[in-house]
Design an enzyme around this catalytic site. Structure first.
Site, PDB file in Angstrom:
ATOM      1  N   ASP A 153       0.934  -1.301  -0.089  1.00 17.07           N
ATOM      2  CA  ASP A 153       0.029   0.143  -0.034  1.00 17.07           C
ATOM      3  C   ASP A 153       0.408   0.873  -0.234  1.00 17.07           C
ATOM      4  O   ASP A 153       2.078   0.799   0.332  1.00 17.07           O
ATOM      5  CB  ASP A 153      -0.944   0.256   0.859  1.00 17.07           C
ATOM      6  CG  ASP A 153      -1.824   1.494   1.722  1.00 17.07           C
ATOM      7  OD1 ASP A 153      -2.209   1.175   0.338  1.00 17.07           O
ATOM      8  OD2 ASP A 153      -1.516   2.360   2.381  1.00 17.07           O
ATOM      9  N   SER A 154       0.235   2.405  -0.347  1.00 13.96           N
ATOM     10  CA  SER A 154       0.885   3.977   0.105  1.00 13.96           C
ATOM     11  C   SER A 154       1.492   3.853   2.003  1.00 13.96           C
ATOM     12  O   SER A 154       2.423   4.780   1.255  1.00 13.96           O
ATOM     13  CB  SER A 154      -0.094   4.940  -1.025  1.00 13.96           C
ATOM     14  OG  SER A 154      -1.025   4.857  -0.248  1.00 13.96           O
ATOM     15  N   CYS A 175      -3.999  -0.830  -2.444  1.00 13.10           N
ATOM     16  CA  CYS A 175      -3.732   0.508  -2.872  1.00 13.10           C
ATOM     17  C   CYS A 175      -5.134   0.693  -3.605  1.00 13.10           C
ATOM     18  O   CYS A 175      -4.586   0.208  -4.891  1.00 13.10           O
ATOM     19  CB  CYS A 175      -2.586   1.553  -2.732  1.00 13.10           C
ATOM     20  SG  CYS A 175      -3.197   3.273  -2.998  1.00 13.10           S
ATOM     21  N   GLU A 228      -6.380   9.821   9.744  1.00 13.86           N
ATOM     22  CA  GLU A 228      -4.964   9.463  10.229  1.00 13.86           C
ATOM     23  C   GLU A 228      -4.369  10.545  11.552  1.00 13.86           C
ATOM     24  O   GLU A 228      -4.243  10.361  12.210  1.00 13.86           O
ATOM     25  CB  GLU A 228      -3.456  10.215   9.242  1.00 13.86           C
ATOM     26  CG  GLU A 228      -3.441   9.133   8.105  1.00 13.86           C
ATOM     27  CD  GLU A 228      -2.478   8.964   7.186  1.00 13.86           C
ATOM     28  OE1 GLU A 228      -1.650   9.385   7.321  1.00 13.86           O
ATOM     29  OE2 GLU A 228      -2.412   8.049   6.459  1.00 13.86           O
ATOM     30  N   CYS A 259     -11.037   3.652  -0.990  1.00 12.37           N
ATOM     31  CA  CYS A 259      -9.840   3.842  -0.924  1.00 12.37           C
ATOM     32  C   CYS A 259      -9.699   3.431   1.198  1.00 12.37           C
ATOM     33  O   CYS A 259     -10.470   3.095   1.399  1.00 12.37           O
ATOM     34  CB  CYS A 259      -9.818   5.477  -0.370  1.00 12.37           C
ATOM     35  SG  CYS A 259      -8.299   5.646   0.657  1.00 12.37           S
ATOM     36  N   HIS A 299      -8.530   3.765   3.236  1.00  9.35           N
ATOM     37  CA  HIS A 299      -8.762   4.498   5.020  1.00  9.35           C
ATOM     38  C   HIS A 299     -10.593   4.386   4.886  1.00  9.35           C
ATOM     39  O   HIS A 299     -10.741   4.904   6.651  1.00  9.35           O
ATOM     40  CB  HIS A 299      -8.302   6.033   5.312  1.00  9.35           C
ATOM     41  CG  HIS A 299      -6.681   6.581   5.059  1.00  9.35           C
ATOM     42  ND1 HIS A 299      -6.208   5.061   3.474  1.00  9.35           N
ATOM     43  CD2 HIS A 299      -6.335   6.834   5.757  1.00  9.35           C
ATOM     44  CE1 HIS A 299      -4.702   5.536   4.596  1.00  9.35           C
ATOM     45  NE2 HIS A 299      -4.784   6.821   5.239  1.00  9.35           N
TER      46      HIS A 299
HETATM   47  N1  DGL Z   1      -4.053   4.023   0.208  1.00 15.82           N
HETATM   48  C1  DGL Z   1      -4.769   5.155  -0.485  1.00 15.82           C
HETATM   49  C2  DGL Z   1      -6.311   4.371  -1.413  1.00 15.82           C
HETATM   50  O1  DGL Z   1      -6.237   3.432  -1.108  1.00 15.82           O
HETATM   51  C3  DGL Z   1      -4.933   6.012   0.483  1.00 15.82           C
HETATM   52  C4  DGL Z   1      -3.840   6.840   0.719  1.00 15.82           C
HETATM   53  C5  DGL Z   1      -2.872   7.676  -0.531  1.00 15.82           C
HETATM   54  O2  DGL Z   1      -3.423   8.658  -1.073  1.00 15.82           O
HETATM   55  O3  DGL Z   1      -2.358   7.545  -0.759  1.00 15.82           O
HETATM   56  O4  DGL Z   1      -6.136   5.011  -2.785  1.00 15.82           O
END
Ligand code: DGL
Length: 271
Positions: free
Chosen positions: A12-13, A75, A154, A186, A188
């Site tokens: 993931d990012s 992600c 966050e 997403c 989050h």
């Molecule tokens: N993990 C990213 C997503 O699911 C969200 C956080 C980011 O913008 O890197 O799109």
């Protein structure tokens, strides 16, 4: 060559992919899982396709150095921009988070009016729109980018009034479109389920793709005959890699995972 005892690699990012990791532990408790969070380069959601493809390729190459049998792109931004490219360039089994969410939304909707929320990049990529129109061109899909949701999560502002006001603004087009099903597109957003339900109303079904991804991973491993046998002896391995110093990741992880992490190591994935 991957074997049954190889691990599942997840990237993931940053931290958000732990929502997928958590479901993997529930659905595939015997599997070893390696998690890579690209915390030095997060967020991906405001970056270009080219940049996200470069980062995603480096993340896959890193995981491939660690005996993995399946790679999950947890992600949504990386899946939206990168999955077809990664599938084409790597022979290894690899899966993303878009298709499982789309399949569940189609099985859930009654009215055929479906909403998708995600980062600017995910919405702009139109990956969800393309997937829906391939599977069922009759459904009406309304999308909205919700860029402030990631920092609000966050910051731990899951249920407070600021988040509700932001959600009211972002979700207006979806309420107007009278969607009956909403994909949380997403990593989050599953943590904002309560606030989103308060704004959308209790009748709108929220699709949290993390669980569907874990179920699909189970099916893929069984199909490849690479699933760890239930009565296998040793304890499964859980390892976490991050590209920035681990302290922030460890602190935030409690919100996502509700349990203590194992080993977290800082690594360099850029080639
Ligand atoms: N993990 C990213 C997503 O699911 C969200 C956080 C980011 O913008 O890197 O799109």
């Amino acid at each position: 060559m991957p074997t049954r005892h190889s691990a599942i690699g997840v990237f993931d990012s940053g931290i958000g992919g732990l929502t997928v990791f958590r479901e993997l532990l529930k659905i595939l408790p015997r599997e070893s899982v390696l998690y890579l969070g690209d915390t030095a380069r997060v967020p991906y959601g405001s970056k270009s396709r080219e940049t996200v493809l470069k980062f995603s390729t480096e993340n896959v190459l890193f995981l491939l150095r660690h005996d993995v049998k399946l790679i999950i792109v947890a992600c949504h931004t990386a899946s939206s921009f990168g999955l077809p490219f990664l599938e084409k360039h790597f022979k290894h089994p690899i899966m993303g988070v878009i298709e499982p969410g789309v399949e569940t939304a189609l099985a859930t909707t009654r009215s055929g009016r479906i909403g998708v929320i995600g980062t600017q990049a995910t919405v702009g990529s139109e990956a969800y729109l393309h997937s829906f129109s391939r599977r069922d061109p009759a459904v009406k899909v309304t999308q909205a980018a919700c860029p402030l949701f990631v920092p609000l999560v966050e910051e731990g502002r899951l249920n407070d009034s600021i988040t509700r006001q932001v959600a009211q603004r972002y979700l207006k087009p979806l309420i107007r479109a009278r969607v009956d099903t909403l994909i949380l597109g997403c990593t989050h957003y599953p943590l904002l389920k309560r606030t989103i339900t308060r704004v959308m109303g209790p009748k709108v079904r929220l699709i949290d793709s993390a669980r569907q991804v874990a179920l699909k991973a189970k099916g893929v491993l069984e199909g490849l005959q690479l699933n760890t046998p239930l009565r296998d002896g040793g304890a499964p391995l859980r390892r976490f890699f991050v590209t920035d110093e681990p302290r922030h990741f460890e602190a935030l992880s409690r919100r996502f995972l509700r349990q203590r992490l194992g080993d977290v190591s800082k690594v360099d994935v850029a080639g």
